[in-house]
Write an enzyme that holds these catalytic residues in place. Structure first.
Site, PDB file in Angstrom:
ATOM      1  N   ASP A   1      -2.586   0.536   8.245  1.00 43.56           N
ATOM      2  CA  ASP A   1      -1.447   1.429   7.945  1.00 43.56           C
ATOM      3  C   ASP A   1      -0.222   1.153   8.813  1.00 43.56           C
ATOM      4  O   ASP A   1       0.528   2.073   9.159  1.00 43.56           O
ATOM      5  CB  ASP A   1      -1.853   2.908   8.121  1.00 43.56           C
ATOM      6  CG  ASP A   1      -2.701   3.427   6.963  1.00 43.56           C
ATOM      7  OD1 ASP A   1      -2.729   2.766   5.904  1.00 43.56           O
ATOM      8  OD2 ASP A   1      -3.336   4.471   7.127  1.00 43.56           O
TER       9      ASP A   1
ATOM     10  N   ASN B   1       0.861  -1.191   0.000  1.00 42.65           N
ATOM     11  CA  ASN B   1       0.000   0.000   0.000  1.00 42.65           C
ATOM     12  C   ASN B   1       0.892   1.234   0.000  1.00 42.65           C
ATOM     13  O   ASN B   1       2.027   1.189   0.478  1.00 42.65           O
ATOM     14  CB  ASN B   1      -0.888   0.013   1.249  1.00 42.65           C
ATOM     15  CG  ASN B   1      -1.832   1.215   1.268  1.00 42.65           C
ATOM     16  OD1 ASN B   1      -2.422   1.565   0.239  1.00 42.65           O
ATOM     17  ND2 ASN B   1      -1.977   1.852   2.420  1.00 42.65           N
TER      18      ASN B   1
ATOM     19  N   SER C   1       4.973   6.729   2.264  1.00 35.56           N
ATOM     20  CA  SER C   1       5.507   5.423   2.668  1.00 35.56           C
ATOM     21  C   SER C   1       4.851   4.332   1.842  1.00 35.56           C
ATOM     22  O   SER C   1       3.633   4.348   1.641  1.00 35.56           O
ATOM     23  CB  SER C   1       5.163   5.141   4.137  1.00 35.56           C
ATOM     24  OG  SER C   1       5.516   6.209   4.982  1.00 35.56           O
TER      25      SER C   1
ATOM     26  N   HIS D   1       0.942   5.227   1.320  1.00 40.23           N
ATOM     27  CA  HIS D   1       0.249   6.138   2.237  1.00 40.23           C
ATOM     28  C   HIS D   1       0.952   7.495   2.201  1.00 40.23           C
ATOM     29  O   HIS D   1       2.187   7.547   2.277  1.00 40.23           O
ATOM     30  CB  HIS D   1       0.261   5.562   3.662  1.00 40.23           C
ATOM     31  CG  HIS D   1      -0.514   6.413   4.604  1.00 40.23           C
ATOM     32  ND1 HIS D   1      -1.900   6.413   4.639  1.00 40.23           N
ATOM     33  CD2 HIS D   1      -0.119   7.336   5.517  1.00 40.23           C
ATOM     34  CE1 HIS D   1      -2.306   7.287   5.539  1.00 40.23           C
ATOM     35  NE2 HIS D   1      -1.255   7.863   6.087  1.00 40.23           N
TER      36      HIS D   1
HETATM   37  C1  GRF Z   1      -2.601   8.827  -2.879  1.00 40.04           C
HETATM   38  O1  GRF Z   1      -2.294  10.025  -2.237  1.00 40.04           O
HETATM   39  C2  GRF Z   1      -2.254   7.661  -1.993  1.00 40.04           C
HETATM   40  O2  GRF Z   1      -1.129   7.879  -1.194  1.00 40.04           O
HETATM   41  C3  GRF Z   1      -3.478   7.526  -1.125  1.00 40.04           C
HETATM   42  O3  GRF Z   1      -4.555   7.812  -1.971  1.00 40.04           O
HETATM   43  C4  GRF Z   1      -4.108   8.647  -3.052  1.00 40.04           C
HETATM   44  C5  GRF Z   1      -4.443   7.915  -4.318  1.00 40.04           C
HETATM   45  O4  GRF Z   1      -4.179   8.687  -5.459  1.00 40.04           O
HETATM   46  N1  GRF Z   1      -3.527   6.214  -0.552  1.00 40.04           N
HETATM   47  P1  GRF Z   1      -4.232   7.991  -6.892  1.00 40.04           P
HETATM   48  O5  GRF Z   1      -5.627   7.356  -7.030  1.00 40.04           O
HETATM   49  O6  GRF Z   1      -3.153   6.963  -6.957  1.00 40.04           O
HETATM   50  O7  GRF Z   1      -4.037   9.105  -7.869  1.00 40.04           O
END
Ligand code: GRF
Length: 205
Positions: A144, A106, A135, A108
């Site tokens: 998370d 994932n 991260s 974050h």
């Molecule tokens: C990103 O900021 C990611 O870190 C978070 O959600 C957002 C997703 O953006 N988990 P995208 O759909 O990849 O443009």
């Protein structure tokens, strides 16, 4: 390594991973992009890249178990070996995580363990930190909180807005997510408690 990328929205991290996978010699390929929302813009971005794209909506299923069973069926149907969550807005339960042990990543938008959960960039601004970032971590049942593969630091600037900070963090997300996928796909990782170590190649005689 065949990847399943799960999205819920814009899909810019999905696109960054897909573009890296399309470069010669990259050790992973995108097998399928799955969204839990039919309206996700990222579905079109996936199709524009010629990638299989599917919708598995939570609302079409009686409960989380049924939703995850269908998700697993779609992923296995495409021969998926590892999963990348990329803006996927649902928690994954034990059935899926057990099917892909240490194979779910994932991204974050904070330097974990600071600011888990929603609106991490807003949380960082409200807390007044001078440095935030992003991260990439392994997904565990604890939210998370899984072992961290890659992080990037992003300074918080005077007068930053949530949008401006988010945009600068996003640039780094697009850089480190493909790097983390490469690490996982190259298969030289050892998970030692919370730490992710790289196996040192044996010296040749
Ligand atoms: C990103 O900021 C990611 O870190 C978070 O959600 C957002 C997703 O953006 N988990 P995208 O759909 O990849 O443009």
């Amino acid at each position: 390594m065949r990847l399943g990328i799960l999205i819920s929205g814009r899909g810019s991290n999905m696109a960054a991973i897909a573009d890296a996978c399309a470069t010669p010699g990259f050790p992973a390929a995108v097998a399928v992009v799955v969204s839990d929302r039919a309206a996700a813009a990222g579905l079109q971005a996936a199709r524009d890249r010629g990638l299989p794209a599917a919708v598995v909506a939570h609302t079409d299923h009686a409960n989380r178990a049924a939703f995850e069973a269908r998700l697993l069926e779609v992923l296995r149907g495409h021969g998926v070996e590892a999963i990348c969550l990329a803006g996927f807005m649902r928690l994954l339960g034990p059935a899926l995580l057990q099917a892909y042990p240490d194979r779910v990543l994932n991204i974050h938008p904070s330097l974990l363990p600071s600011f888990p959960g929603l609106h991490a960039q807003r949380q960082a601004l409200q807390h007044g930190v001078r440095i935030s970032g992003c991260s990439v971590h392994l997904v565990t049942e604890e939210f998370d909180a899984g072992p961290i593969l890659k992080q990037a630091a992003v300074p918080v600037l005077e007068g930053d807005t949530e949008e401006a900070l988010s945009a600068r963090i996003l640039e780094q997300e697009h850089r480190i997510y493909p790097e983390a996928v490469r690490l996982l796909a190259e298969g030289n990782l050892i998970i030692h408690g919370r730490r992710v170590l790289r196996r040192v190649p044996e010296a040749r005689a």
